[in-house]
Design a protein around this motif. Structure first.
Motif, PDB file in Angstrom:
ATOM      1  N   ILE A  19       0.689  -1.263  -0.148  1.00  0.00           N
ATOM      2  CA  ILE A  19      -0.084  -0.078  -0.090  1.00  0.00           C
ATOM      3  C   ILE A  19       0.868   1.247  -0.101  1.00  0.00           C
ATOM      4  O   ILE A  19       0.808   2.338  -0.823  1.00  0.00           O
ATOM      5  CB  ILE A  19      -0.981   0.029   1.155  1.00  0.00           C
ATOM      6  N   THR A  22       2.511   1.794  -3.357  1.00  0.00           N
ATOM      7  CA  THR A  22       1.471   2.107  -4.303  1.00  0.00           C
ATOM      8  C   THR A  22       1.029   3.363  -4.065  1.00  0.00           C
ATOM      9  O   THR A  22       1.223   4.299  -5.187  1.00  0.00           O
ATOM     10  CB  THR A  22       0.343   1.248  -4.231  1.00  0.00           C
ATOM     11  N   CYS A  23       1.013   3.871  -2.887  1.00  0.00           N
ATOM     12  CA  CYS A  23       0.475   5.329  -2.728  1.00  0.00           C
ATOM     13  C   CYS A  23       1.386   6.524  -2.931  1.00  0.00           C
ATOM     14  O   CYS A  23       1.265   7.464  -3.320  1.00  0.00           O
ATOM     15  CB  CYS A  23      -0.150   5.486  -1.184  1.00  0.00           C
ATOM     16  N   MET A  26       1.321   6.770  -6.637  1.00  0.00           N
ATOM     17  CA  MET A  26       0.285   7.519  -7.084  1.00  0.00           C
ATOM     18  C   MET A  26       0.450   8.957  -6.630  1.00  0.00           C
ATOM     19  O   MET A  26      -0.069   9.727  -7.228  1.00  0.00           O
ATOM     20  CB  MET A  26      -0.973   6.761  -6.574  1.00  0.00           C
ATOM     21  N   GLY A  27       0.843   8.873  -5.356  1.00  0.00           N
ATOM     22  CA  GLY A  27       0.947  10.568  -4.752  1.00  0.00           C
ATOM     23  C   GLY A  27       1.918  11.310  -5.711  1.00  0.00           C
ATOM     24  O   GLY A  27       1.835  12.524  -5.853  1.00  0.00           O
ATOM     25  N   LEU A  45       2.516  10.675   0.438  1.00  0.00           N
ATOM     26  CA  LEU A  45       1.743   9.388   0.815  1.00  0.00           C
ATOM     27  C   LEU A  45       0.342   9.451   0.823  1.00  0.00           C
ATOM     28  O   LEU A  45      -0.412   8.642   0.232  1.00  0.00           O
ATOM     29  CB  LEU A  45       2.393   8.591   2.010  1.00  0.00           C
ATOM     30  N   GLY A  48      -1.406  10.037  -2.304  1.00  0.00           N
ATOM     31  CA  GLY A  48      -1.422   8.846  -3.245  1.00  0.00           C
ATOM     32  C   GLY A  48      -2.683   8.168  -2.652  1.00  0.00           C
ATOM     33  O   GLY A  48      -3.587   7.522  -3.533  1.00  0.00           O
ATOM     34  N   LEU A  49      -3.034   8.154  -1.293  1.00  0.00           N
ATOM     35  CA  LEU A  49      -4.184   7.417  -0.768  1.00  0.00           C
ATOM     36  C   LEU A  49      -5.459   8.352  -1.420  1.00  0.00           C
ATOM     37  O   LEU A  49      -6.313   7.603  -1.781  1.00  0.00           O
ATOM     38  CB  LEU A  49      -4.155   7.768   0.642  1.00  0.00           C
ATOM     39  N   THR A  52      -5.618   7.362  -5.130  1.00  0.00           N
ATOM     40  CA  THR A  52      -6.257   5.877  -5.315  1.00  0.00           C
ATOM     41  C   THR A  52      -7.674   5.706  -5.020  1.00  0.00           C
ATOM     42  O   THR A  52      -8.556   5.030  -5.495  1.00  0.00           O
ATOM     43  CB  THR A  52      -5.507   4.924  -4.356  1.00  0.00           C
ATOM     44  N   ASN A  77       1.032   2.336 -11.575  1.00  0.00           N
ATOM     45  CA  ASN A  77       2.157   2.476 -10.632  1.00  0.00           C
ATOM     46  C   ASN A  77       3.702   2.284 -11.385  1.00  0.00           C
ATOM     47  O   ASN A  77       4.356   3.016 -11.156  1.00  0.00           O
ATOM     48  CB  ASN A  77       2.186   1.519  -9.660  1.00  0.00           C
ATOM     49  N   LEU A 166     -11.842   3.033  -0.554  1.00  0.00           N
ATOM     50  CA  LEU A 166     -10.331   2.714  -0.435  1.00  0.00           C
ATOM     51  C   LEU A 166     -10.021   1.595  -0.010  1.00  0.00           C
ATOM     52  O   LEU A 166      -9.118   0.800  -0.256  1.00  0.00           O
ATOM     53  CB  LEU A 166      -9.558   3.958   0.216  1.00  0.00           C
ATOM     54  N   CYS A 186      -3.287   3.797   8.468  1.00  0.00           N
ATOM     55  CA  CYS A 186      -3.741   5.275   8.617  1.00  0.00           C
ATOM     56  C   CYS A 186      -3.194   5.779   9.744  1.00  0.00           C
ATOM     57  O   CYS A 186      -2.230   6.697  10.111  1.00  0.00           O
ATOM     58  CB  CYS A 186      -4.998   5.600   8.576  1.00  0.00           C
TER      59      CYS A 186
END
Length: 570
Positions: A19, A22-23, A26-27, A45, A48-49, A52, A77, A166, A186
């Motif tokens: 996670i 990935t985030c 993406m972020g 991060l 990215g959350l 996503t 990604n 999510l 989180c």
């Protein structure tokens, strides 16, 4: 002895690493679009959350969030990573240096908390909402996406929090059935962020850094929420971050700072609509600097517009109410939830929130109802009263110790948020982050004594570990029998993590009209569903609504993906 689904606790760590990677990627991609700063891993991060969550919600409109989604996510990604490999590596190295430079006591505390968070995530879920709609919402998203009229089965399924979307993206249901740990991830982010700020305070004396560094003192409370995908944890973590960045960058006219603050506001709103007032925070900055930024705001405006569109579309699909939970707009579609069902749910929920019976609600004045809420029994009344007192006296401390405009604005937003919650959803779980923030603010003069601060942190760690490892009864703190006992960590959980549901029940098949559903055979409470196969609904609820309101959910077509409507009996 109860047997739990077999798998290794290490899988939670592996899933969190995936996670995080990935985030971050993406972020990074979103940061390039919004021109955000990319010199710190935590903001990237979080971005990215958010990215996503947006992608998963858009995907769910058209289909299930399953292996197909992850294939696309993996490709995306990979493209971002390959195109920005060197820069992303530098970001990772910068974060490693940042952690390495923490003082030894803070490193030790962070390590211990990280292990405890992971251990808590292997225990039985404690949050009651997990048994009513968290599990079921995520299962529907994983197997069908956003289903038309799903709220006709259970009105809570109409909420579809962005956090649950999510979580469905990171449930990996096609690999393993029990990943339910996004809130734990989180909280880990929140603790890392806080401990870094605490270290900054010890090195620089920055009181704002100390204020954020106190966040982990409430871990003993937060831990009760992280074994289920509670949106509240995300609001707490991102809410503290939002307050910090607003205060830290209030005088900055750097658009990158504003864009991240706006992103946090959008994300919180998408996660939990009851935190609506927090969107005022980026709006204040926008009004202050609008003339300078107006020609550069298009990307941020598009992201904000996307959040609003996705919010409206997901609500419209699952309930026919675009602004759910508000019922003022109801689409003229066959799958729209009947107003009678929605009003029954919201009215009954409001009675519980104010601790009054239907008779009392009708006979008591507004002032009497508020007073009964304020002096509710046990922990609810204690937190309610403490929150009011803290909010009333906070201006004295702002004026005396930190008389700055940014704090006054955060305070004003906090009061607006609290009043809105008091009028609609006065549950302490929804506003306790405000209580903690301003409570910590008041205590800053005390916590500047390093001996006191160190002692309080040690006590907090010990209390968190004690509640995690020992079975405790909370009868003295709550009247709710369903949460009167905690879910302690057991040694066997290292190898056999607990299932996603605390309810150990079997299910029976029930046929009502053209609807064939699974109902718990042991009805713990009226709204309970647990982890039954789809469609899962408590027959007591179905029967009650049919007998009292004359409504019963039915299938719109031959398959579950066609959705549901409510049939009205003559």
């Amino acid at each position: 002895m109860v047997k739990y689904p077999t798998d290794k606790m290490a899988l939670i760590l592996v899933s969190w690493i995936y996670i995080a990677l990935t985030c971050v990627h993406m972020g990074w991609g979103l940061s390039l679009v919004l021109k955000l700063k990319t010199n710190s891993l935590i903001p990237v991060l979080v971005s990215g959350l958010f990215a996503t969550a947006m992608l998963a919600t858009l995907w769910a409109i058209f289909g299930r969030i399953h292996w197909e989604f992850h294939l696309v996510l993996l490709i995306l990604n990979g493209v971002i990573y390959v195109r920005n490999k060197n820069s992303i590596h530098q970001l990772y190295q910068s974060f490693i240096r940042e952690i390495d430079e923490l003082s030894q006591p803070i490193k030790a505390a962070l390590f211990i908390i990280s292990i405890l968070i992971m251990a808590q995530c292997t225990t039985a879920p404690f949050v009651i909402d997990n048994e009513t709609y968290y599990i079921q919402t995520i299962k529907w998203l994983n197997e069908y996406g956003l289903v038309k009229g799903l709220a006709n089965l259970h009105i809570s399924l109409g909420q579809v929090s962005g956090w649950h979307v999510l979580q469905s993206a990171f449930s990996f249901s096609f690999l393993y059935p029990n990943f339910n740990d996004l809130s734990g991830f989180c909280l880990l982010i929140g603790n890392v962020f806080a401990f870094v700020k605490l270290d900054q305070y010890f090195k620089s004396g920055n009181q704002l850094a100390l204020l954020i560094g106190l966040f982990p003192l409430a871990n003993v409370l937060f831990f009760q929420l992280i074994s289920a995908p509670s949106p509240d944890i995300a609001v707490y973590v991102f809410g503290f971050m939002l307050f910090y960045y607003f205060i830290e960058h209030f005088k900055s006219d750097d658009l990158a700072d504003f864009n991240f603050i706006a992103l946090l506001g959008f994300f919180i709103l998408f996660i939990k609509i009851t935190a609506f007032a927090l969107i005022l925070i980026p709006l204040v900055l926008l009004l202050v600097h609008f003339q300078k930024w107006k020609r550069q705001l298009l990307p941020t405006a598009l992201i904000g517009g996307l959040v609003f569109i996705l919010f409206v579309v997901k609500n419209a699909l699952v309930s026919g109410l675009p602004l759910f939970p508000l019922t003022i707009f109801r689409l003229p579609v066959d799958f729209a939830v009947p107003l009678s069902s929605a009003e029954f749910f919201f009215n009954s929920g409001k009675l519980c929130m104010f601790f009054v019976t239907p008779e009392e609600y009708q006979s008591m004045s507004t002032q009497q109802i508020v007073l009964k809420w304020l002096f509710a029994p046990k922990i609810s009344g204690l937190i309610n009263l403490s929150t009011v007192i803290i909010l009333l006296i906070s201006p004295i401390f702002i004026y005396k110790f930190y008389h700055k405009r940014a704090f006054w604005l955060i305070y004003a937003v906090s009061v607006v948020e609290f009043v809105l919650l008091l009028l609609s959803s006065p549950v302490y779980r929804y506003f306790i982050y405000l209580t903690l923030f301003w409570g910590y603010f008041i205590l800053i003069p005390v916590f500047q004594n390093k001996k006191i601060l160190s002692s309080v942190y040690i006590l907090s760690l010990l209390a968190t570990a004690f509640v995690l490892f020992f079975s405790l009864h909370f009868d003295r703190f709550t009247q709710n029998k369903l949460i009167s006992q905690n879910s302690p960590f057991l040694l066997k959980n290292v190898i056999f993590p607990h299932a996603n549901s605390k309810l150990q029940t079997t299910y029976e098949t029930v046929q009502n009209g053209n609807l064939k559903y699974y109902s718990p055979t042991q009805n713990s409470f009226f709204w309970a569903n647990g982890n039954g196969n789809l469609p899962c609904i408590n027959k007591e609820q179905i029967n009650y609504f049919e007998q009292t309101l004359g409504v019963v959910p039915q299938m719109r077509g031959d398959g579950l993906d066609d959705g549901f409507y409510t049939k009205t009996n003559p």
